[in-house]
Motif scaffolding. Structure first.
Motif, PDB file in Angstrom:
ATOM      1  N   SER A   1       0.829  -1.212   0.000  1.00 55.41           N
ATOM      2  CA  SER A   1       0.000   0.000   0.000  1.00 55.41           C
ATOM      3  C   SER A   1       0.860   1.256   0.000  1.00 55.41           C
ATOM      4  CB  SER A   1      -0.920  -0.010   1.217  1.00 55.41           C
ATOM      5  OG  SER A   1      -1.777  -1.124   1.210  1.00 55.41           O
ATOM      6  N   VAL A   2       1.934   1.210   0.794  1.00 51.60           N
ATOM      7  CA  VAL A   2       2.810   2.383   0.875  1.00 51.60           C
ATOM      8  C   VAL A   2       3.483   2.656  -0.463  1.00 51.60           C
ATOM      9  CG1 VAL A   2       4.942   3.255   1.908  1.00 51.60           C
ATOM     10  CG2 VAL A   2       3.198   2.210   3.354  1.00 51.60           C
ATOM     11  N   MET A   3       3.981   1.618  -1.125  1.00 51.05           N
ATOM     12  CA  MET A   3       4.711   1.831  -2.377  1.00 51.05           C
ATOM     13  C   MET A   3       3.781   2.273  -3.508  1.00 51.05           C
ATOM     14  SD  MET A   3       7.757   1.573  -1.570  1.00 51.05           S
ATOM     15  CE  MET A   3       8.367   1.831  -3.233  1.00 51.05           C
ATOM     16  N   VAL A   4       2.594   1.671  -3.599  1.00 50.19           N
ATOM     17  CA  VAL A   4       1.652   2.099  -4.642  1.00 50.19           C
ATOM     18  C   VAL A   4       1.205   3.534  -4.397  1.00 50.19           C
ATOM     19  CG1 VAL A   4      -0.611   1.674  -5.666  1.00 50.19           C
ATOM     20  CG2 VAL A   4       0.869  -0.250  -5.103  1.00 50.19           C
ATOM     21  N   SER A   5       0.943   3.853  -3.143  1.00 49.66           N
ATOM     22  CA  SER A   5       0.556   5.222  -2.809  1.00 49.66           C
ATOM     23  C   SER A   5       1.677   6.207  -3.116  1.00 49.66           C
ATOM     24  CB  SER A   5       0.170   5.292  -1.325  1.00 49.66           C
ATOM     25  OG  SER A   5      -0.194   6.606  -0.974  1.00 49.66           O
ATOM     26  N   TYR A   6       2.906   5.814  -2.787  1.00 49.74           N
ATOM     27  CA  TYR A   6       4.055   6.689  -3.053  1.00 49.74           C
ATOM     28  C   TYR A   6       4.229   6.938  -4.555  1.00 49.74           C
ATOM     29  CZ  TYR A   6       8.958   7.929  -3.794  1.00 49.74           C
ATOM     30  OH  TYR A   6      10.107   8.521  -4.219  1.00 49.74           O
ATOM     31  N   ALA A   7       3.986   5.919  -5.371  1.00 47.75           N
ATOM     32  CA  ALA A   7       4.180   6.058  -6.813  1.00 47.75           C
ATOM     33  C   ALA A   7       3.308   7.167  -7.390  1.00 47.75           C
ATOM     34  CB  ALA A   7       3.882   4.726  -7.506  1.00 47.75           C
ATOM     35  N   ILE A   8       2.044   7.236  -6.961  1.00 51.80           N
ATOM     36  CA  ILE A   8       1.125   8.241  -7.501  1.00 51.80           C
ATOM     37  C   ILE A   8       1.251   9.568  -6.758  1.00 51.80           C
ATOM     38  CG2 ILE A   8      -1.287   8.783  -7.994  1.00 51.80           C
ATOM     39  CD1 ILE A   8      -0.157   6.536  -9.704  1.00 51.80           C
ATOM     40  N   MET A   9       1.306   9.508  -5.443  1.00 52.65           N
ATOM     41  CA  MET A   9       1.381  10.742  -4.664  1.00 52.65           C
ATOM     42  C   MET A   9       2.706  11.460  -4.858  1.00 52.65           C
ATOM     43  SD  MET A   9      -0.592   9.708  -1.152  1.00 52.65           S
ATOM     44  CE  MET A   9      -0.767  11.416  -0.637  1.00 52.65           C
ATOM     45  N   GLY A  10       3.766  10.688  -5.181  1.00 55.85           N
ATOM     46  CA  GLY A  10       5.046  11.328  -5.475  1.00 55.85           C
ATOM     47  C   GLY A  10       4.975  12.209  -6.704  1.00 55.85           C
ATOM     48  N   ILE A  11       4.251  11.755  -7.742  1.00 54.27           N
ATOM     49  CA  ILE A  11       4.079  12.565  -8.954  1.00 54.27           C
ATOM     50  C   ILE A  11       3.339  13.864  -8.620  1.00 54.27           C
ATOM     51  CG2 ILE A  11       2.959  12.640 -11.216  1.00 54.27           C
ATOM     52  CD1 ILE A  11       3.377   9.628 -11.398  1.00 54.27           C
ATOM     53  N   ALA A  12       2.266  13.737  -7.825  1.00 51.31           N
ATOM     54  CA  ALA A  12       1.499  14.930  -7.448  1.00 51.31           C
ATOM     55  C   ALA A  12       2.341  15.875  -6.600  1.00 51.31           C
ATOM     56  CB  ALA A  12       0.242  14.520  -6.686  1.00 51.31           C
ATOM     57  N   ASP A  13       3.174  15.326  -5.710  1.00 51.77           N
ATOM     58  CA  ASP A  13       3.995  16.168  -4.846  1.00 51.77           C
ATOM     59  C   ASP A  13       5.045  16.934  -5.642  1.00 51.77           C
ATOM     60  OD1 ASP A  13       5.006  16.799  -1.978  1.00 51.77           O
ATOM     61  OD2 ASP A  13       6.793  16.054  -3.009  1.00 51.77           O
ATOM     62  N   ILE A  14       5.660  16.268  -6.609  1.00 52.47           N
ATOM     63  CA  ILE A  14       6.634  16.964  -7.457  1.00 52.47           C
ATOM     64  C   ILE A  14       5.953  18.094  -8.215  1.00 52.47           C
ATOM     65  CG2 ILE A  14       8.134  16.699  -9.468  1.00 52.47           C
ATOM     66  CD1 ILE A  14       8.688  13.831  -8.490  1.00 52.47           C
ATOM     67  N   GLY A  15       4.720  17.858  -8.669  1.00 57.24           N
ATOM     68  CA  GLY A  15       3.975  18.909  -9.352  1.00 57.24           C
ATOM     69  C   GLY A  15       3.726  20.111  -8.459  1.00 57.24           C
ATOM     70  N   VAL A  16       3.399  19.862  -7.194  1.00 59.44           N
ATOM     71  CA  VAL A  16       3.165  20.969  -6.256  1.00 59.44           C
ATOM     72  C   VAL A  16       4.441  21.783  -6.063  1.00 59.44           C
ATOM     73  CG1 VAL A  16       2.618  21.542  -3.865  1.00 59.44           C
ATOM     74  CG2 VAL A  16       1.262  19.830  -5.068  1.00 59.44           C
ATOM     75  N   GLN A  17       5.588  21.118  -5.971  1.00 61.71           N
ATOM     76  CA  GLN A  17       6.850  21.832  -5.778  1.00 61.71           C
ATOM     77  C   GLN A  17       7.230  22.650  -7.009  1.00 61.71           C
ATOM     78  OE1 GLN A  17       8.216  21.877  -2.774  1.00 61.71           O
ATOM     79  NE2 GLN A  17       6.588  20.476  -2.119  1.00 61.71           N
ATOM     80  N   LEU A  18       7.028  22.089  -8.203  1.00 62.63           N
ATOM     81  CA  LEU A  18       7.389  22.804  -9.431  1.00 62.63           C
ATOM     82  C   LEU A  18       6.458  23.974  -9.712  1.00 62.63           C
ATOM     83  CD1 LEU A  18       8.253  19.905 -11.910  1.00 62.63           C
ATOM     84  CD2 LEU A  18       9.826  21.351 -10.628  1.00 62.63           C
ATOM     85  N   GLU A  19       5.281  23.970  -9.094  1.00 61.08           N
ATOM     86  CA  GLU A  19       4.308  25.034  -9.348  1.00 61.08           C
ATOM     87  C   GLU A  19       4.862  26.396  -8.953  1.00 61.08           C
ATOM     88  OE1 GLU A  19      -0.371  26.084  -8.304  1.00 61.08           O
ATOM     89  OE2 GLU A  19       0.623  24.365  -7.369  1.00 61.08           O
ATOM     90  N   GLU A  20       5.739  26.421  -7.953  1.00 60.12           N
ATOM     91  CA  GLU A  20       6.395  27.671  -7.547  1.00 60.12           C
ATOM     92  C   GLU A  20       7.851  27.621  -8.016  1.00 60.12           C
ATOM     93  OE1 GLU A  20       7.481  30.337  -3.594  1.00 60.12           O
ATOM     94  OE2 GLU A  20       6.737  28.287  -3.368  1.00 60.12           O
ATOM     95  N   PRO A  21       8.128  27.968  -9.264  1.00 60.46           N
ATOM     96  CA  PRO A  21       9.472  27.745  -9.820  1.00 60.46           C
ATOM     97  C   PRO A  21      10.568  28.560  -9.145  1.00 60.46           C
ATOM     98  CG  PRO A  21       8.129  29.059 -11.326  1.00 60.46           C
ATOM     99  CD  PRO A  21       7.211  28.560 -10.246  1.00 60.46           C
ATOM    100  N   PHE A  22      10.217  29.719  -8.587  1.00 58.58           N
ATOM    101  CA  PHE A  22      11.251  30.570  -8.014  1.00 58.58           C
ATOM    102  C   PHE A  22      11.683  30.112  -6.627  1.00 58.58           C
ATOM    103  CE2 PHE A  22       8.546  33.331 -10.773  1.00 58.58           C
ATOM    104  CZ  PHE A  22       9.417  33.310 -11.845  1.00 58.58           C
ATOM    105  N   ASN A  23      11.090  29.019  -6.148  1.00 60.11           N
ATOM    106  CA  ASN A  23      11.580  28.357  -4.944  1.00 60.11           C
ATOM    107  C   ASN A  23      12.428  27.140  -5.302  1.00 60.11           C
ATOM    108  OD1 ASN A  23      11.646  28.064  -2.038  1.00 60.11           O
ATOM    109  ND2 ASN A  23      10.290  26.310  -2.272  1.00 60.11           N
ATOM    110  N   ILE A  24      12.542  26.844  -6.592  1.00 63.13           N
ATOM    111  CA  ILE A  24      13.291  25.688  -7.073  1.00 63.13           C
ATOM    112  C   ILE A  24      14.513  26.120  -7.886  1.00 63.13           C
ATOM    113  CG2 ILE A  24      13.181  23.609  -8.483  1.00 63.13           C
ATOM    114  CD1 ILE A  24      11.446  23.310  -6.115  1.00 63.13           C
ATOM    115  N   LEU A  25      14.319  27.064  -8.783  1.00 61.56           N
ATOM    116  CA  LEU A  25      15.394  27.500  -9.674  1.00 61.56           C
ATOM    117  C   LEU A  25      16.526  28.165  -8.898  1.00 61.56           C
ATOM    118  CD1 LEU A  25      13.187  29.045 -12.502  1.00 61.56           C
ATOM    119  CD2 LEU A  25      14.572  26.964 -12.689  1.00 61.56           C
ATOM    120  N   PRO A  26      17.776  27.967  -9.322  1.00 59.79           N
ATOM    121  CA  PRO A  26      18.925  28.592  -8.637  1.00 59.79           C
ATOM    122  C   PRO A  26      19.081  30.057  -9.040  1.00 59.79           C
ATOM    123  CG  PRO A  26      19.712  27.265 -10.466  1.00 59.79           C
ATOM    124  CD  PRO A  26      18.217  27.077 -10.430  1.00 59.79           C
ATOM    125  N   LEU A  27      18.202  30.909  -8.521  1.00 65.24           N
ATOM    126  CA  LEU A  27      18.184  32.317  -8.938  1.00 65.24           C
ATOM    127  C   LEU A  27      19.501  33.027  -8.635  1.00 65.24           C
ATOM    128  CD1 LEU A  27      14.577  33.408  -7.855  1.00 65.24           C
ATOM    129  CD2 LEU A  27      15.335  32.322  -9.975  1.00 65.24           C
TER     130      LEU A  27
END
Length: 409
Positions: free
Chosen positions: A359-385
């Motif tokens: 259950s943990v691994m299947v959940s991680y597979a899908i929720m990990g994609i959504a989590d990466i999307g949430v982080q990329l949504e704010e690019p200026f907190n990711i990009l090396p400005l």
């Protein structure tokens, strides 16, 4: 011809008068501005260029990686620096999958999701196994769900997560392109200033303004200015914000009494729009570059200014406008119910022991994609400005040196 000469003398006089007024304005308020600089605390995070070396890097990196910033806390996203050939070779290595799997438990998505999302899914799976095997015992009385209905829901959830990741990457890509355009416009403007601004002092002011523009823009788009070691919970957070802001600009101006330096710091400390203030200063220099034959050159320099200000506005649009929040909330709710239903669906196939990790691994597979999307949504907190800003600084220095060296031959 005499008329043209008289016009040129008149324009030069107006330019001198304008600079004199500007100097008087600066001198009347410099004492107030200098007090802000004098009272700034010692910066903990910015390393001046003169003090850098192998033991003092301006970018604290992860151990074993030259292209990734260190993570301060488990909720920090992965932040990559500019890639070089060594980083690309490692990125394309045929052994990369083994390396990636070995680093699973230290990866950003896993560390963020382990609590509370994955922990809750594991707790439900453990509770279900305990209920079915210990409390009930009879297989006919076991609690579980039919997986046929869940398969369709899993497909829909996966598509939603992938769509969100794709939309977030579009914002990330936009942010990177805007900073690439800032870099290009700054280089063009630096070259134009070296060619067409005659007054040496005004030329030097313009070059410093160009170097300062990406620095004040990075602080405008990111509260920490790219110094991600700073935490809002720290007692000296506000002090360190100002201290590192002042230190970065001091490294450009090299003079605490410089009127432009003081004006920029004062605007920041008073909550003003610093990038527009800097752009106004650059346009003031262009406007004071009077001469009939220089009108076309001034227009060309103003065109580069338009590119800088346009990129600033586009970055502000990305920063202030997230993906529709109703879509984000809806996806989050569906993921919550889906991940917590997984143990009931997997239990008949995996049994009491394997249901928990499954259950943990299947959940991680899908929720990990959504989590990466949430982080990329704010690019200026990711990009090396900060690295982009320092690249612009080095580029302007190279242009200035190139013109001086070529002119001396």
């Amino acid at each position: 011809m005499l008329l043209n000469r008289s016009y040129s003398l008149l324009q030069a006089s107006l330019a001198d008068l304008s600079r004199a007024k500007s100097s008087r304005f600066y001198s009347s308020t410099t004492s107030n501005w200098s007090s802000v600089i004098a009272t700034a605390a010692e910066p903990k995070y910015f390393v001046p260029r003169a003090e850098r070396g192998p033991d003092r890097s301006p970018y604290p990196r992860e151990s074993g990686s030259n292209s990734r910033l260190i993570k301060i806390g488990r909720t920090c996203p992965t932040r990559e620096l500019n890639y070089d050939q060594v980083a690309w070779e490692k990125h394309k290595s045929p052994y990369r999958r083994f390396r990636h799997v070995a680093g699973l438990f230290g990866s950003s998505p896993f560390r963020r999701l382990i609590f509370p999302e994955l922990s809750l899914t594991a707790s439900i799976a453990a509770g279900l196994a305990y209920y079915n095997e210990i409390i009930v015992g009879d297989p006919l009385m076991h609690l579980y769900a039919d997986g046929s209905a869940m398969s369709g829901a899993t497909t829909a959830i996966g598509l939603l997560a992938a769509f969100r990741l794709n939309a977030s990457y579009g914002r990330y890509d936009e942010g990177r392109k805007f900073w690439g355009e800032i870099n290009n416009a700054a280089r063009d403007l630096g070259g134009n200033a070296m060619m067409w601004i005659e007054d040496p002092k005004e030329k030097e002011r313009m070059l410093k303004f160009i170097k300062a523009f990406p620095v004040v823009t990075q602080w405008h788009l990111n509260e920490k200015g790219g110094h991600f070691q700073m935490k809002r919970r720290h007692e000296d957070f506000q002090e360190q914000k100002l201290a590192n802001y002042v230190a970065e600009l001091r490294d450009i101006y090299q003079d605490d009494n410089d009127p432009d330096f003081n004006h920029i710091v004062n605007t920041y400390s008073s909550g003003g729009h610093v990038p527009l203030t800097v752009s106004a200063g650059m346009r003031r220099i262009i406007g004071d570059n009077h001469a009939p034959e220089r009108t076309i050159y001034n227009k060309e320099m103003d065109e580069q200014m338009r590119r800088l200000v346009a990129c600033l506005g586009q970055c502000e649009r990305v920063l202030r406008t997230p993906l529709p929040t109703c879509f984000t909330r809806h996806t989050s709710r569906l993921l919550f119910f889906w991940s917590n239903m997984l143990p009931f669906v997997l239990y008949p196939a995996l049994g009491p022991i394997a249901t928990i990790p499954g259950s943990v691994m299947v959940s991680y597979a899908i929720m990990g994609i959504a989590d990466i999307g949430v982080q990329l949504e704010e690019p200026f907190n990711i990009l090396p400005l900060r690295q982009y800003s320092e690249g612009i600084y080095d580029g302007i220095n190279a242009i200035q040196k190139g013109y001086i060296d070529c002119g001396s031959k």
